[in-house]
Motif scaffolding. Structure first.
Motif, PDB file in Angstrom:
ATOM      1  N   MET A 113      -5.821  30.045  22.351  1.00 15.30           N
ATOM      2  CA  MET A 113      -5.264  31.372  22.330  1.00 15.30           C
ATOM      3  C   MET A 113      -3.829  31.276  21.815  1.00 15.30           C
ATOM      4  O   MET A 113      -3.051  30.439  22.283  1.00 15.30           O
ATOM      5  CB  MET A 113      -5.297  31.951  23.755  1.00 15.30           C
ATOM      6  CG  MET A 113      -4.833  33.351  23.855  1.00 15.30           C
ATOM      7  SD  MET A 113      -5.320  33.959  25.504  1.00 15.30           S
ATOM      8  CE  MET A 113      -4.640  35.549  25.429  1.00 15.30           C
ATOM      9  N   PRO A 114      -3.457  32.130  20.857  1.00 19.95           N
ATOM     10  CA  PRO A 114      -2.102  32.040  20.302  1.00 19.95           C
ATOM     11  C   PRO A 114      -1.056  32.426  21.336  1.00 19.95           C
ATOM     12  O   PRO A 114      -1.304  33.204  22.253  1.00 19.95           O
ATOM     13  CB  PRO A 114      -2.112  33.036  19.141  1.00 19.95           C
ATOM     14  CG  PRO A 114      -3.285  33.929  19.378  1.00 19.95           C
ATOM     15  CD  PRO A 114      -4.253  33.166  20.225  1.00 19.95           C
ATOM     16  N   LYS A 115       0.130  31.838  21.159  1.00 20.70           N
ATOM     17  CA  LYS A 115       1.240  32.120  22.061  1.00 20.70           C
ATOM     18  C   LYS A 115       1.611  33.604  21.964  1.00 20.70           C
ATOM     19  O   LYS A 115       1.643  34.175  20.884  1.00 20.70           O
ATOM     20  CB  LYS A 115       2.431  31.249  21.706  1.00 20.70           C
ATOM     21  CG  LYS A 115       3.559  31.372  22.670  1.00 20.70           C
ATOM     22  CD  LYS A 115       4.670  30.409  22.365  1.00 20.70           C
ATOM     23  CE  LYS A 115       5.775  30.699  23.347  1.00 20.70           C
ATOM     24  NZ  LYS A 115       6.878  29.826  23.215  1.00 20.70           N
ATOM     25  N   SER A 116       1.903  34.200  23.114  1.00 17.04           N
ATOM     26  CA  SER A 116       2.252  35.615  23.175  1.00 17.04           C
ATOM     27  C   SER A 116       3.539  35.889  22.414  1.00 17.04           C
ATOM     28  O   SER A 116       4.486  35.110  22.457  1.00 17.04           O
ATOM     29  CB  SER A 116       2.416  36.038  24.640  1.00 17.04           C
ATOM     30  OG  SER A 116       2.900  37.351  24.707  1.00 17.04           O
ATOM     31  N   LEU A 117       3.572  37.003  21.714  1.00 15.02           N
ATOM     32  CA  LEU A 117       4.778  37.430  21.021  1.00 15.02           C
ATOM     33  C   LEU A 117       5.628  38.328  21.917  1.00 15.02           C
ATOM     34  O   LEU A 117       6.690  38.771  21.496  1.00 15.02           O
ATOM     35  CB  LEU A 117       4.407  38.172  19.737  1.00 15.02           C
ATOM     36  CG  LEU A 117       3.621  37.359  18.703  1.00 15.02           C
ATOM     37  CD1 LEU A 117       3.245  38.233  17.525  1.00 15.02           C
ATOM     38  CD2 LEU A 117       4.429  36.155  18.256  1.00 15.02           C
ATOM     39  N   ARG A 118       5.149  38.571  23.112  1.00 14.96           N
ATOM     40  CA  ARG A 118       5.887  39.425  24.032  1.00 14.96           C
ATOM     41  C   ARG A 118       7.008  38.653  24.705  1.00 14.96           C
ATOM     42  O   ARG A 118       6.901  37.455  24.940  1.00 14.96           O
ATOM     43  CB  ARG A 118       4.952  40.009  25.086  1.00 14.96           C
ATOM     44  CG  ARG A 118       3.918  40.984  24.528  1.00 14.96           C
ATOM     45  CD  ARG A 118       3.175  41.706  25.640  1.00 14.96           C
ATOM     46  NE  ARG A 118       2.382  40.800  26.436  1.00 14.96           N
ATOM     47  CZ  ARG A 118       1.049  40.786  26.462  1.00 14.96           C
ATOM     48  NH1 ARG A 118       0.362  41.635  25.730  1.00 14.96           N
ATOM     49  NH2 ARG A 118       0.411  39.935  27.226  1.00 14.96           N
ATOM     50  N   THR A 119       8.042  39.390  25.042  1.00 14.60           N
ATOM     51  CA  THR A 119       9.128  38.823  25.843  1.00 14.60           C
ATOM     52  C   THR A 119       8.639  38.688  27.281  1.00 14.60           C
ATOM     53  O   THR A 119       7.597  39.261  27.650  1.00 14.60           O
ATOM     54  CB  THR A 119      10.350  39.759  25.812  1.00 14.60           C
ATOM     55  OG1 THR A 119       9.976  41.000  26.438  1.00 14.60           O
ATOM     56  CG2 THR A 119      10.835  40.010  24.387  1.00 14.60           C
ATOM     57  N   PRO A 120       9.369  37.961  28.116  1.00 14.12           N
ATOM     58  CA  PRO A 120       8.987  37.913  29.533  1.00 14.12           C
ATOM     59  C   PRO A 120       8.917  39.314  30.158  1.00 14.12           C
ATOM     60  O   PRO A 120       8.012  39.607  30.940  1.00 14.12           O
ATOM     61  CB  PRO A 120      10.079  37.046  30.166  1.00 14.12           C
ATOM     62  CG  PRO A 120      10.519  36.140  29.058  1.00 14.12           C
ATOM     63  CD  PRO A 120      10.451  37.007  27.815  1.00 14.12           C
ATOM     64  N   ALA A 121       9.853  40.179  29.783  1.00 14.91           N
ATOM     65  CA  ALA A 121       9.815  41.553  30.304  1.00 14.91           C
ATOM     66  C   ALA A 121       8.588  42.295  29.771  1.00 14.91           C
ATOM     67  O   ALA A 121       7.949  43.060  30.497  1.00 14.91           O
ATOM     68  CB  ALA A 121      11.091  42.308  29.929  1.00 14.91           C
ATOM     69  N   GLY A 122       8.248  42.049  28.510  1.00 16.72           N
ATOM     70  CA  GLY A 122       7.054  42.667  27.929  1.00 16.72           C
ATOM     71  C   GLY A 122       5.786  42.205  28.627  1.00 16.72           C
ATOM     72  O   GLY A 122       4.870  43.003  28.871  1.00 16.72           O
ATOM     73  N   ASP A 123       5.713  40.915  28.953  1.00 20.23           N
ATOM     74  CA  ASP A 123       4.560  40.395  29.705  1.00 20.23           C
ATOM     75  C   ASP A 123       4.480  41.037  31.084  1.00 20.23           C
ATOM     76  O   ASP A 123       3.402  41.448  31.532  1.00 20.23           O
ATOM     77  CB  ASP A 123       4.655  38.866  29.865  1.00 20.23           C
ATOM     78  CG  ASP A 123       4.134  38.110  28.652  1.00 20.23           C
ATOM     79  OD1 ASP A 123       3.305  38.674  27.904  1.00 20.23           O
ATOM     80  OD2 ASP A 123       4.557  36.952  28.473  1.00 20.23           O
ATOM     81  N   ALA A 124       5.633  41.109  31.758  1.00 20.94           N
ATOM     82  CA  ALA A 124       5.653  41.703  33.098  1.00 20.94           C
ATOM     83  C   ALA A 124       5.239  43.171  33.045  1.00 20.94           C
ATOM     84  O   ALA A 124       4.455  43.635  33.886  1.00 20.94           O
ATOM     85  CB  ALA A 124       7.043  41.557  33.716  1.00 20.94           C
ATOM     86  N   LEU A 125       5.726  43.895  32.045  1.00 22.39           N
ATOM     87  CA  LEU A 125       5.352  45.306  31.923  1.00 22.39           C
ATOM     88  C   LEU A 125       3.878  45.455  31.583  1.00 22.39           C
ATOM     89  O   LEU A 125       3.202  46.345  32.108  1.00 22.39           O
ATOM     90  CB  LEU A 125       6.224  46.011  30.886  1.00 22.39           C
ATOM     91  CG  LEU A 125       5.965  47.508  30.710  1.00 22.39           C
ATOM     92  CD1 LEU A 125       6.077  48.266  32.033  1.00 22.39           C
ATOM     93  CD2 LEU A 125       6.912  48.090  29.673  1.00 22.39           C
ATOM     94  N   SER A 126       3.348  44.585  30.737  1.00 18.88           N
ATOM     95  CA  SER A 126       1.910  44.629  30.408  1.00 18.88           C
ATOM     96  C   SER A 126       1.070  44.436  31.665  1.00 18.88           C
ATOM     97  O   SER A 126       0.079  45.149  31.876  1.00 18.88           O
ATOM     98  CB  SER A 126       1.556  43.554  29.378  1.00 18.88           C
ATOM     99  OG  SER A 126       2.135  43.863  28.134  1.00 18.88           O
ATOM    100  N   ASN A 127       1.453  43.477  32.503  1.00 17.24           N
ATOM    101  CA  ASN A 127       0.732  43.252  33.760  1.00 17.24           C
ATOM    102  C   ASN A 127       0.837  44.471  34.675  1.00 17.24           C
ATOM    103  O   ASN A 127      -0.144  44.865  35.309  1.00 17.24           O
ATOM    104  CB  ASN A 127       1.257  42.005  34.460  1.00 17.24           C
ATOM    105  CG  ASN A 127       0.884  40.734  33.732  1.00 17.24           C
ATOM    106  OD1 ASN A 127      -0.108  40.681  33.008  1.00 17.24           O
ATOM    107  ND2 ASN A 127       1.697  39.706  33.891  1.00 17.24           N
ATOM    108  N   LEU A 128       2.018  45.068  34.741  1.00 19.62           N
ATOM    109  CA  LEU A 128       2.205  46.268  35.548  1.00 19.62           C
ATOM    110  C   LEU A 128       1.328  47.408  35.034  1.00 19.62           C
ATOM    111  O   LEU A 128       0.664  48.091  35.821  1.00 19.62           O
ATOM    112  CB  LEU A 128       3.677  46.690  35.552  1.00 19.62           C
ATOM    113  CG  LEU A 128       4.000  48.013  36.256  1.00 19.62           C
ATOM    114  CD1 LEU A 128       3.639  47.957  37.733  1.00 19.62           C
ATOM    115  CD2 LEU A 128       5.464  48.368  36.055  1.00 19.62           C
TER     116      LEU A 128
END
Length: 156
Positions: free
Chosen positions: A1-16
């Motif tokens: 799976m390719p590395k996420s292009l999201r920032t840590p905040a983007g990852d956290a918001l996606s999970n939320l």
């Protein structure tokens, strides 16, 4: 799976956001169960609440805007509420075709009964959750909503 292009905040918001989608579904189901014996659904209850909390009678389009909902869906539900005598239509002095939606006494009683059921339910659900944490989540969700509303307006 390719590395996420999201920032840590983007990852956290996606999970939320994913959890909020799941929570929304669970809340709608719980709301439907809570008010079913009153002849309501979560959607009908939500529209009754929008009417109650509006500063003055509003047409369907304004109710839909306040709810962030599709006007056609709100119109369909308002028509159902009208058929059951929970809301009435009044003439709109500012627009001949866009009638104002108002609660009837029956609609007010239904809404009040739903809120009487909601209070002990929400009190139980919130038990053990720190008020400060709930207020923080509310602030963050409100900030996200404001950002999305601004984006929507700028793209229109």
């Amino acid at each position: 799976m390719p590395k996420s292009l999201r920032t840590p905040a983007g990852d956290a918001l996606s999970n939320l956001v994913l959890d909020l989608f799941r929570l929304n579904s669970l809340l709608l189901t719980a709301g439907d169960r809570l008010v079913a014996r009153l002849g309501l659904t979560s959607a009908r209850w939500q529209i009754l609440g929008a009417i109650v909390h509006a500063e003055r009678p509003q047409p369907v389009a304004w109710l839909a805007r306040d709810l962030g909902a599709n006007r056609q869906n709100v119109q369909r539900i308002v028509n159902d509420l009208h058929a059951e005598g929970l809301v009435a239509f009044e003439a709109n002095p500012h627009h001949r075709r866009a009638q104002l939606v108002v609660l009837t006494d029956k609609g007010r009683h239904a809404f009040d009964a739903a809120m009487a059921l909601q209070a002990p339910w929400v009190n139980g659900l919130s038990e053990g959750l720190p008020v400060k944490d709930l207020q923080t989540v509310h602030r963050i969700v409100a900030d996200l909503r404001t950002k999305l509303e601004s984006e929507t307006k700028s793209q229109a």
